[in-house]
Design a protein around this motif. Structure first.
Motif, PDB file in Angstrom:
ATOM      1  N   GLN A 223       0.856  -1.187   0.000  1.00 20.60           N
ATOM      2  CA  GLN A 223       0.000   0.000   0.000  1.00 20.60           C
ATOM      3  C   GLN A 223       0.887   1.230   0.000  1.00 20.60           C
ATOM      4  O   GLN A 223       1.906   1.244   0.690  1.00 20.60           O
ATOM      5  N   PHE A 224       0.492   2.265  -0.741  1.00 16.33           N
ATOM      6  CA  PHE A 224       1.209   3.540  -0.638  1.00 16.33           C
ATOM      7  C   PHE A 224       0.307   4.538   0.063  1.00 16.33           C
ATOM      8  O   PHE A 224      -0.841   4.714  -0.330  1.00 16.33           O
ATOM      9  N   LEU A 225       0.801   5.144   1.113  1.00 22.29           N
ATOM     10  CA  LEU A 225      -0.011   6.107   1.861  1.00 22.29           C
ATOM     11  C   LEU A 225       0.572   7.504   1.670  1.00 22.29           C
ATOM     12  O   LEU A 225       1.779   7.709   1.880  1.00 22.29           O
ATOM     13  N   ARG A 226      -0.299   8.423   1.276  1.00 20.40           N
ATOM     14  CA  ARG A 226       0.158   9.793   1.110  1.00 20.40           C
ATOM     15  C   ARG A 226       0.378  10.410   2.496  1.00 20.40           C
ATOM     16  O   ARG A 226      -0.500  10.316   3.353  1.00 20.40           O
ATOM     17  N   PRO A 227       1.534  11.028   2.731  1.00 15.94           N
ATOM     18  CA  PRO A 227       1.754  11.642   4.048  1.00 15.94           C
ATOM     19  C   PRO A 227       0.758  12.778   4.273  1.00 15.94           C
ATOM     20  O   PRO A 227       0.244  13.350   3.310  1.00 15.94           O
ATOM     21  N   PRO A 228       0.455  13.110   5.537  1.00 11.83           N
ATOM     22  CA  PRO A 228      -0.554  14.128   5.822  1.00 11.83           C
ATOM     23  C   PRO A 228      -0.208  15.463   5.173  1.00 11.83           C
ATOM     24  O   PRO A 228       0.959  15.841   5.122  1.00 11.83           O
ATOM     25  N   LYS A 229      -1.249  16.159   4.692  1.00  8.49           N
ATOM     26  CA  LYS A 229      -1.022  17.462   4.033  1.00  8.49           C
ATOM     27  C   LYS A 229      -0.729  18.544   5.064  1.00  8.49           C
ATOM     28  O   LYS A 229       0.115  19.396   4.859  1.00  8.49           O
ATOM     29  N   SER A 230      -1.461  18.488   6.201  1.00 10.43           N
ATOM     30  CA  SER A 230      -1.257  19.546   7.199  1.00 10.43           C
ATOM     31  C   SER A 230      -0.060  19.180   8.061  1.00 10.43           C
ATOM     32  O   SER A 230       0.107  18.037   8.478  1.00 10.43           O
ATOM     33  N   ARG A 231       0.769  20.194   8.312  1.00  9.00           N
ATOM     34  CA  ARG A 231       2.012  19.954   9.040  1.00  9.00           C
ATOM     35  C   ARG A 231       1.807  20.186  10.529  1.00  9.00           C
ATOM     36  O   ARG A 231       1.039  21.019  10.945  1.00  9.00           O
ATOM     37  N   CYS A 232       2.529  19.388  11.331  1.00 12.58           N
ATOM     38  CA  CYS A 232       2.373  19.492  12.784  1.00 12.58           C
ATOM     39  C   CYS A 232       3.125  20.713  13.308  1.00 12.58           C
ATOM     40  O   CYS A 232       3.997  21.264  12.639  1.00 12.58           O
ATOM     41  N   ARG A 233       2.783  21.098  14.530  1.00 16.43           N
ATOM     42  CA  ARG A 233       3.439  22.277  15.107  1.00 16.43           C
ATOM     43  C   ARG A 233       4.903  21.995  15.439  1.00 16.43           C
ATOM     44  O   ARG A 233       5.721  22.900  15.517  1.00 16.43           O
ATOM     45  N   PHE A 234       5.236  20.717  15.615  1.00 19.57           N
ATOM     46  CA  PHE A 234       6.612  20.388  15.995  1.00 19.57           C
ATOM     47  C   PHE A 234       7.593  20.707  14.866  1.00 19.57           C
ATOM     48  O   PHE A 234       8.623  21.318  15.087  1.00 19.57           O
ATOM     49  N   CYS A 235       7.238  20.317  13.626  1.00 14.47           N
ATOM     50  CA  CYS A 235       8.176  20.623  12.542  1.00 14.47           C
ATOM     51  C   CYS A 235       8.018  22.047  12.029  1.00 14.47           C
ATOM     52  O   CYS A 235       8.990  22.637  11.561  1.00 14.47           O
ATOM     53  N   THR A 236       6.796  22.623  12.117  1.00  9.36           N
ATOM     54  CA  THR A 236       6.678  23.997  11.613  1.00  9.36           C
ATOM     55  C   THR A 236       7.331  24.996  12.571  1.00  9.36           C
ATOM     56  O   THR A 236       7.911  25.981  12.146  1.00  9.36           O
ATOM     57  N   GLU A 237       7.263  24.700  13.880  1.00  6.95           N
ATOM     58  CA  GLU A 237       7.856  25.651  14.838  1.00  6.95           C
ATOM     59  C   GLU A 237       9.177  25.154  15.413  1.00  6.95           C
ATOM     60  O   GLU A 237       9.713  25.738  16.353  1.00  6.95           O
ATOM     61  N   GLN A 238       9.690  24.063  14.859  1.00  4.27           N
ATOM     62  CA  GLN A 238      10.954  23.470  15.335  1.00  4.27           C
ATOM     63  C   GLN A 238      10.936  23.207  16.841  1.00  4.27           C
ATOM     64  O   GLN A 238      11.864  23.570  17.568  1.00  4.27           O
ATOM     65  N   ILE A 239       9.875  22.575  17.296  1.00  4.58           N
ATOM     66  CA  ILE A 239       9.785  22.176  18.705  1.00  4.58           C
ATOM     67  C   ILE A 239      10.350  20.754  18.799  1.00  4.58           C
ATOM     68  O   ILE A 239       9.834  19.839  18.165  1.00  4.58           O
ATOM     69  N   THR A 240      11.428  20.593  19.570  1.00  3.05           N
ATOM     70  CA  THR A 240      12.116  19.291  19.597  1.00  3.05           C
ATOM     71  C   THR A 240      12.033  18.693  21.002  1.00  3.05           C
ATOM     72  O   THR A 240      13.001  18.700  21.761  1.00  3.05           O
ATOM     73  N   GLU A 241      10.867  18.145  21.313  1.00  2.18           N
ATOM     74  CA  GLU A 241      10.617  17.642  22.663  1.00  2.18           C
ATOM     75  C   GLU A 241      11.509  16.469  23.060  1.00  2.18           C
ATOM     76  O   GLU A 241      11.799  16.278  24.230  1.00  2.18           O
TER      77      GLU A 241
END
Ligand SMILES: [Zn+2]
Length: 332
Positions: A223-241
């Motif tokens: 199966q090929f799954l398209r990655p989510p279109k909306s980006r999470c706050r962790f990668c958009t704001e560079q939050i590295t918990e």
């Protein structure tokens, strides 16, 4: 005929030099990491850092292609580097016998053109993801269990990150591990070879397959799954918990006693009923539940698990081995 003649016919003139200039880290040298590292070493990737915390065990030999019976008890990273050096003496191999943690991830995994995930746990994957969010380094998420597997080349900000797909590591005890689902060598081989192929695309400047591929090799499903279109706050704001150690699995030697304590932050909630039957099958001995505790013996150690995910392992064991035991048995 030169070593790379057949590969050059396919990848084109200049591919030898391009691959020789590349630096790749393979994190985890079990079944997937062995195969990925072997393909990249033979393809002539100029520098390979091989990172693993474990020693070769008898139960690894069924699927971890880099190891032989004579290697039992030796660090996987060192054995892998020696074996691959014997296959290709033109490249630089750098073995690192260490546990990837929030404390050393920056130091160990900076300065690479690509990071390949050969781990068996989400804590390490989320650490790699954090580092890739900060540095922009491409990495390939690879997982295999039973006869199933997933591969997903990730490069933030061009693509979504692992946390866009899975916000948090699955709860302890919620994911299958090699210990609960078993694992078939050839299935891991297919999944890991797929990852190595995507690695060669990235390292020679091609675009990798950007969808997540999921295999069930026993039932012939892909199966090929398209990655989510909306980006999470962790990668958009560079939050590295994970790098900031707000999410951890910590193992520390017990003071004055032979053994190791494992702490999980934030605390989880273990499913004792499921764990008990799993541990009894694994160890071949009874485990007992007493209130908030689950106690028993495995691998010659006396083990106490707490409902919040904590563990005390008494006996001759290193913190690295204790973390391996925990991720193998309890999961994460
Ligand atoms: Zn993300």
């Amino acid at each position: 005929m030169s070593r790379y003649a057949k590969q050059r016919i396919f990848l084109g003139a200049g591919s030898d030099e391009l691959l020789r200039s590349r630096r790749v880290a393979v994190v985890g040298l079990g079944a997937t990491g062995s195969v990925i590292a072997a393909w990249l070493a033979r393809a002539g990737v100029g520098h390979l850092t091989l990172l693993d915390r474990d020693l070769v065990e008898r139960s690894n030999l069924q699927r971890q292609l880099l190891y032989l019976e004579a290697d039992l008890g030796r660090p996987k990273a060192e054995v892998a580097a020696a074996r691959l050096a014997a296959a290709n003496s033109d490249i630089e191999l750098h073995p690192v016998v260490a546990d990837l943690t929030s404390g050393n991830a920056r130091e160990l995994l900076s300065g690479f053109d690509l990071i390949c995930d050969g781990t068996d746990n989400f804590e390490a994957r989320f650490l790699i993801n954090d580092l890739a969010i900060l540095t922009g380094a491409p990495w390939i998420y690879t997982g295999a269990i039973g006869a199933e597997g997933v591969v997903w080349p990730i490069q933030v900000p061009a693509t979504a990150c692992l946390r866009c797909l899975i916000e948090e590591p699955p709860a302890f005890g919620d994911v299958d591990t090699c210990d609960t689902a078993g694992v078939l060598g050839p299935a891991v081989g297919v999944v890991a070879s797929w990852a190595a192929l995507e690695a060669l695309k990235i390292l020679t400047g091609r675009e990798p397959h950007r969808e997540l591929v999921r295999f069930n090799l026993w039932d012939d499903e892909r199966q090929f799954l398209r990655p989510p279109k909306s980006r999470c706050r962790f990668c958009t704001e560079q939050i590295t918990e994970f790098l900031d150690a707000r999410w951890t699995l910590k193992a520390s030697a017990l003071c004055g006693l032979e053994g190791v304590q494992i702490r999980v932050n934030p605390p989880g909630k273990l499913d004792f009923a499921a764990l008990q039957s799993r541990l009894e099958t694994r160890s071949g001995s009874p485990w007992k539940q007493r209130g908030m505790l689950l106690k028993g013996r495995d691998g010659g150690w006396d083990i106490t698990l707490f409902q919040d995910g904590r563990a005390l392992i008494h006996g001759a064991i290193t913190p690295e081995r204790a973390r391996s035991w925990y991720t193998e048995v309890v999961g994460c």
